[in-house]
Design an enzyme around this catalytic site. Sequence first.
Site, PDB file in Angstrom:
ATOM      1  N   ASP A 186       6.895  -0.306 -33.454  1.00 25.99           N
ATOM      2  CA  ASP A 186       7.934  -1.124 -32.835  1.00 25.99           C
ATOM      3  C   ASP A 186       8.948  -1.579 -33.891  1.00 25.99           C
ATOM      4  O   ASP A 186       8.756  -1.353 -35.090  1.00 25.99           O
ATOM      5  CB  ASP A 186       7.256  -2.319 -32.151  1.00 25.99           C
ATOM      6  N   GLU A 243      12.448   1.643 -30.734  1.00 23.23           N
ATOM      7  CA  GLU A 243      13.539   0.733 -31.105  1.00 23.23           C
ATOM      8  C   GLU A 243      14.519   0.616 -29.935  1.00 23.23           C
ATOM      9  O   GLU A 243      15.652   0.247 -30.113  1.00 23.23           O
ATOM     10  CB  GLU A 243      14.173   1.120 -32.447  1.00 23.23           C
ATOM     11  N   TRP A 244      14.016   0.964 -28.741  1.00 13.52           N
ATOM     12  CA  TRP A 244      14.664   0.713 -27.443  1.00 13.52           C
ATOM     13  C   TRP A 244      15.976   1.485 -27.232  1.00 13.52           C
ATOM     14  O   TRP A 244      16.805   1.084 -26.418  1.00 13.52           O
ATOM     15  CB  TRP A 244      14.886  -0.793 -27.235  1.00 13.52           C
ATOM     16  N   GLY A 245      16.179   2.556 -28.002  1.00 10.40           N
ATOM     17  CA  GLY A 245      17.405   3.328 -27.817  1.00 10.40           C
ATOM     18  C   GLY A 245      18.621   2.675 -28.433  1.00 10.40           C
ATOM     19  O   GLY A 245      19.746   3.176 -28.283  1.00 10.40           O
ATOM     20  N   ASP A 246      18.431   1.568 -29.161  1.00  7.92           N
ATOM     21  CA  ASP A 246      19.576   0.808 -29.671  1.00  7.92           C
ATOM     22  C   ASP A 246      20.377   1.554 -30.730  1.00  7.92           C
ATOM     23  O   ASP A 246      21.557   1.293 -30.915  1.00  7.92           O
ATOM     24  CB  ASP A 246      19.107  -0.533 -30.253  1.00  7.92           C
ATOM     25  N   ASP A 275      12.678  -2.550 -22.367  1.00  5.08           N
ATOM     26  CA  ASP A 275      11.429  -2.468 -21.598  1.00  5.08           C
ATOM     27  C   ASP A 275      11.682  -2.354 -20.096  1.00  5.08           C
ATOM     28  O   ASP A 275      12.545  -3.044 -19.546  1.00  5.08           O
ATOM     29  CB  ASP A 275      10.579  -3.720 -21.832  1.00  5.08           C
TER      30      ASP A 275
END
Length: 404
Positions: free
Chosen positions: A153, A188-191, A211
């Site tokens: 994460d 990393e959430w696509g950031d 999420d």
Amino acid sequence: MKKISALTLVFISLLQQVFAQTPEQDKVKLAPAPPMGWMTWNFFGFDFDENDVKQMTDVMVSSGMAAAGYQYIFIDDGWQGGRDNRNNMIPDPKKFPSGMKALADYVHGKGLKLGIYSDAAPLTCGGFTGSLHFEKQDAKTFASWDMDYLKYDYCGAPDDSSTAKKYYKTMAGALAASGRPITLGICEWGDRQPWFWAAGAGGSLWRISADIRDKWKRITGPGLGILDIIEINKNLHPHAGPGRWNDMDMLVIGLYGAKGPSSYLGGVGCTDVEYQTQMSMWCMMASPLIASNDLRKMNEATRNILTNKGLISINQDALGKQAVEKMRTEAISVFVKPLANGDFAVAVLNRSDSPQQFSLNLSSAGLAGEYTAVNLWSGEERKKAGKMRLTVAAHETLVYRLRP
Ligand code: GLA
């Protein structure tokens, strides 16, 4: 004699070079198809222990999930108990009194694999011990526990993408040197557009979004639903393939608004039709399939959705293509996914809130010729399908496997 044995040696070494795997091939072996499993996070949050994990392992097998292809038990955030006096990570002794190696032995004994979680910062998203600057040591620890997978994460880590790449590369290198094949999942959430760099940094899959919550779609405020993530992933199809997957986050199928993080931010629950759409589109888009419902209490509808054989074979198809949106109207999207044996999977998704009559002309979706079409939800078969008049309920997805 001496000459011959020297020649033989040269020959053997040449053969070894020819058959040696490149690092890229080695990595494909870690996730040749999208990983399938069950993860602690959405249902339990931080509140789980070794008995919960063992029970889920048992029911993965007894429910037929393992036979359907679900292979991993993924432990998410909340297992950690800090570091010992040699700085080795240890599990929370109250939650995991038998230790992680014993748990991995248990999971392996049932024919499944075990994943663990850490973060590229001193602390994880939940405020537990993270792995920054301890990558080598922690990778060794995970290997010594016989872990098969690491979700890594990015909470508490710097925003810029060059640091992210560096941190993920460092962990990937540490895992590669750990002496055990451990698949790396990047979160990393696509950031930072990981689809461009995550595979190169050593990841086999990467989250593409924030999420998922247990809801159909975002209406106001934060919290993504099923449809939102489909729309985000729609344009990312060129980046997926064997060993490199766009991770659409966990399946919320069967949660029905249950307690836990998937119920935050408007996660009120979905209908079975919406859950079918999640299964349909996660399979079409070659996403990892990571169930997160309470498997111990799942109903028949949930079990049938999660274990749909025809859809799982589309998800796991050897060609590893992510479906492409070929047609889009106000209400309907048609997605096509070519399959390894020359078949095609076609999905008709009704994004709107009302039932739709839709006439699917296969040639307009780029599929010339005549096909036998099998509806993967109903089993109904149509011969010589070229044009199909379809009724699609609100939020429903019909999926057909087409045989030329
Ligand atoms: C982040 C991740 C989630 C989960 C939590 C755990 O929010 O995106 O999937 O791992 O952290 O704290």
